[in-house]
Write a protein that holds these residues in place. Structure first.
Motif, PDB file in Angstrom:
ATOM      1  N   TYR A 230     -37.708  47.733 -39.841  1.00 23.21           N
ATOM      2  CA  TYR A 230     -38.981  48.108 -40.289  1.00 23.21           C
ATOM      3  C   TYR A 230     -39.663  48.939 -39.321  1.00 23.21           C
ATOM      4  N   LEU A 231     -39.596  48.516 -37.964  1.00 20.22           N
ATOM      5  CA  LEU A 231     -40.362  49.296 -37.100  1.00 20.22           C
ATOM      6  C   LEU A 231     -39.740  50.656 -36.924  1.00 20.22           C
ATOM      7  N   ALA A 232     -38.379  50.633 -37.057  1.00 20.22           N
ATOM      8  CA  ALA A 232     -37.644  51.879 -36.768  1.00 20.22           C
ATOM      9  C   ALA A 232     -38.125  52.967 -37.781  1.00 20.22           C
ATOM     10  N   ARG A 233     -38.579  52.710 -39.078  1.00 19.47           N
ATOM     11  CA  ARG A 233     -38.946  53.413 -39.812  1.00 19.47           C
ATOM     12  C   ARG A 233     -40.442  54.158 -39.778  1.00 19.47           C
ATOM     13  N   HIS A 234     -41.113  53.514 -38.656  1.00 17.20           N
ATOM     14  CA  HIS A 234     -42.460  53.827 -38.289  1.00 17.20           C
ATOM     15  C   HIS A 234     -42.717  54.441 -37.160  1.00 17.20           C
ATOM     16  N   ILE A 235     -41.439  54.010 -36.043  1.00 20.67           N
ATOM     17  CA  ILE A 235     -41.619  54.141 -34.733  1.00 20.67           C
ATOM     18  C   ILE A 235     -42.350  55.679 -34.256  1.00 20.67           C
ATOM     19  N   ASN A 236     -42.147  56.850 -35.151  1.00 17.71           N
ATOM     20  CA  ASN A 236     -42.445  58.194 -35.003  1.00 17.71           C
ATOM     21  C   ASN A 236     -43.868  58.394 -35.655  1.00 17.71           C
ATOM     22  N   ASP A 237     -44.273  57.772 -36.466  1.00 18.61           N
ATOM     23  CA  ASP A 237     -45.292  57.656 -37.325  1.00 18.61           C
ATOM     24  C   ASP A 237     -46.596  57.871 -36.285  1.00 18.61           C
TER      25      ASP A 237
ATOM     26  N   PRO B 297     -53.921  42.466 -33.259  1.00 16.83           N
ATOM     27  CA  PRO B 297     -52.963  41.344 -33.662  1.00 16.83           C
ATOM     28  C   PRO B 297     -52.025  40.771 -32.569  1.00 16.83           C
ATOM     29  N   LEU B 298     -51.556  39.526 -32.600  1.00 15.94           N
ATOM     30  CA  LEU B 298     -50.894  38.878 -31.582  1.00 15.94           C
ATOM     31  C   LEU B 298     -49.404  39.903 -31.484  1.00 15.94           C
ATOM     32  N   VAL B 299     -48.894  40.160 -32.403  1.00 11.34           N
ATOM     33  CA  VAL B 299     -47.756  40.720 -32.389  1.00 11.34           C
ATOM     34  C   VAL B 299     -47.707  42.105 -31.788  1.00 11.34           C
ATOM     35  N   GLN B 300     -48.843  42.774 -31.801  1.00  9.61           N
ATOM     36  CA  GLN B 300     -48.940  44.138 -31.287  1.00  9.61           C
ATOM     37  C   GLN B 300     -49.285  43.902 -29.729  1.00  9.61           C
ATOM     38  N   ARG B 301     -49.791  42.632 -29.314  1.00 11.14           N
ATOM     39  CA  ARG B 301     -50.003  42.540 -27.957  1.00 11.14           C
ATOM     40  C   ARG B 301     -48.920  42.142 -27.040  1.00 11.14           C
ATOM     41  N   MET B 302     -47.822  41.506 -27.979  1.00 14.24           N
ATOM     42  CA  MET B 302     -46.629  41.130 -27.565  1.00 14.24           C
ATOM     43  C   MET B 302     -45.707  42.308 -27.156  1.00 14.24           C
ATOM     44  N   MET B 303     -45.866  43.355 -28.191  1.00 14.48           N
ATOM     45  CA  MET B 303     -44.769  44.219 -28.292  1.00 14.48           C
ATOM     46  C   MET B 303     -45.339  45.805 -27.923  1.00 14.48           C
ATOM     47  N   GLU B 304     -46.400  46.074 -27.985  1.00 11.95           N
ATOM     48  CA  GLU B 304     -46.804  47.444 -27.837  1.00 11.95           C
ATOM     49  C   GLU B 304     -46.327  48.201 -26.330  1.00 11.95           C
ATOM     50  N   SER B 305     -46.287  47.442 -25.388  1.00 14.30           N
ATOM     51  CA  SER B 305     -45.705  47.950 -24.219  1.00 14.30           C
ATOM     52  C   SER B 305     -44.440  48.709 -24.358  1.00 14.30           C
ATOM     53  N   SER B 306     -43.686  48.338 -25.254  1.00 16.08           N
ATOM     54  CA  SER B 306     -42.515  48.814 -25.338  1.00 16.08           C
ATOM     55  C   SER B 306     -42.152  49.611 -26.652  1.00 16.08           C
ATOM     56  N   ILE B 307     -42.992  49.696 -27.730  1.00 13.36           N
ATOM     57  CA  ILE B 307     -42.874  50.488 -28.802  1.00 13.36           C
ATOM     58  C   ILE B 307     -44.227  50.824 -29.225  1.00 13.36           C
ATOM     59  N   SER B 308     -44.559  51.831 -29.840  1.00 14.41           N
ATOM     60  CA  SER B 308     -45.437  52.514 -30.413  1.00 14.41           C
ATOM     61  C   SER B 308     -45.613  52.748 -31.775  1.00 14.41           C
TER      62      SER B 308
ATOM     63  N   TRP C 221     -48.865  47.331 -37.150  1.00 10.03           N
ATOM     64  CA  TRP C 221     -48.876  46.179 -36.551  1.00 10.03           C
ATOM     65  C   TRP C 221     -49.476  44.964 -37.356  1.00 10.03           C
ATOM     66  N   LYS C 222     -50.215  45.523 -38.038  1.00  9.09           N
ATOM     67  CA  LYS C 222     -51.291  44.319 -38.832  1.00  9.09           C
ATOM     68  C   LYS C 222     -50.177  43.781 -40.028  1.00  9.09           C
ATOM     69  N   ARG C 223     -49.536  44.461 -40.761  1.00  5.45           N
ATOM     70  CA  ARG C 223     -48.770  43.951 -41.665  1.00  5.45           C
ATOM     71  C   ARG C 223     -47.695  43.318 -40.902  1.00  5.45           C
ATOM     72  N   LEU C 224     -46.894  43.678 -39.837  1.00  4.76           N
ATOM     73  CA  LEU C 224     -46.013  43.032 -39.100  1.00  4.76           C
ATOM     74  C   LEU C 224     -46.632  41.591 -38.659  1.00  4.76           C
TER      75      LEU C 224
END
Length: 221
Positions: A206-213, A99-110, A116-119
Motif C-alpha cells: 500500500y505504501l509503495a503505491r503512494h511513496i512518490n505522491d 497519527p501514531l503510525v506517521q510518527r513511527m515511520m515518517e523518518s524512513s518514508i514519505s 498516513w491517516k488511512r494507514l
C-alpha cells in the motif's frame, strides 16, 4: 529481525508450553520479557514503549495466572494488549498533530498526510479485530472448562494429566479442553504472528503505491 525480536517472549512461551505446560510457559514469557526490556536499555539506553506496555500487561496477567493457577488471565492477555494498541492508534488519529503510525515511520518514508491517516486507522482496526479473534479462539476452551468445573465441582484442573484424575465423560471433556488449550497456544504464535506479518506485507504494498505522491513534480526547462 526486529519482527522476530518483538515476538521473542511469545516464541519462548510456545516452546516452554510444549515442554512443561502453561504455567511454566507463563513464567518463561515473563522472564523473557524482562530480558527483552533490559537488553533494549543496556544496548541503547532506550526501551520501546510497545515492549514496556507488553511487559506491564504480561506481568499483571501472567502473575495472576501463576498466583491463582488460572490460565484464563494469560489467555485474555493478547486481547487486552491488542485492544490497548488499537485504542492508542485510534486516539492518535484525533489527538496531536500526527497519527501514531506517521510518527513511527515518517523518518524512513514519505507519503501524503491522508495516506498516513488511512494507514493509522487500518492499524487501529487490525489490533482491535485481532483482540476479538483471540477471544474467539479461546472461547471454546472457556466453555468446556466451565462445564467441566460445574460437573466436577473443581476450581483447578490439571489438563496435562487428565487420565490420572478423570474417567468416562469427565475424561473426555478434560481431553477436549486440553486440545482446545493447545489450539489457542498454536494460534497465539502462528496465528497472531502470521496475521501480523501478512498485514505488514500488505502495508508495504500500500505504501509503495503512494511513496512518490508526496514528491514535487519536476519542472521542465
Amino acid at each position: 529481525m526486529k519482527f522476530l525480536a518483538d515476538f521473542f517472549p511469545v516464541i519462548l512461551f510456545f516452546v516452554a508450553y510444549k515442554l512443561y505446560g502453561i504455567y511454566v510457559a507463563t513464567a518463561v514469557a515473563i522472564a523473557s520479557s524482562v530480558v527483552q526490556v533490559a537488553y533494549g536499555w543496556l544496548r541503547k539506553r532506550h526501551v520501546e514503549k510497545m515492549h514496556l506496555i507488553t511487559f506491564g500487561i504480561l506481568l499483571v496477567f501472567g502473575g495472576l495466572t501463576i498466583l491463582l493457577q488460572d490460565r484464563t488471565f494469560i489467555m485474555w492477555k493478547p486481547s487486552v494488549i491488542n485492544w490497548l494498541f488499537g485504542a492508542t492508534f485510534l486516539a492518535s488519529q484525533y489527538i496531536g498533530k500526527k497519527p501514531l503510525v506517521q510518527r513511527m515511520m515518517e523518518s524512513s518514508i514519505s507519503v501524503p498526510d491522508p495516506v498516513w491517516k488511512r494507514l493509522n486507522l487500518t492499524w487501529s482496526l487490525f489490533f482491535i479485530l485481532l483482540g476479538f479473534l483471540n477471544l474467539y479462539v479461546a472461547n471454546d476452551f472457556f466453555v468446556v472448562e466451565h462445564q467441566l468445573m460445574e460437573l466436577t465441582g473443581l476450581q483447578q484442573i490439571d489438563y496435562d494429566n487428565c487420565s490420572q484424575h478423570f474417567q468416562g465423560n469427565e475424561l473426555e471433556m478434560c481431553n477436549t479442553a486440553h486440545t482446545l488449550e493447545e489450539t489457542w497456544v498454536n494460534f497465539k504464535l502462528f496465528g497472531i504472528m502470521g496475521l501480523t506479518l501478512g498485514f505488514i506485507i500488505l502495508q508495504a504494498f500500500y505504501l509503495a503505491r503512494h511513496i512518490n505522491d508526496d514528491e514535487p513534480e519536476s519542472i521542465n526547462t
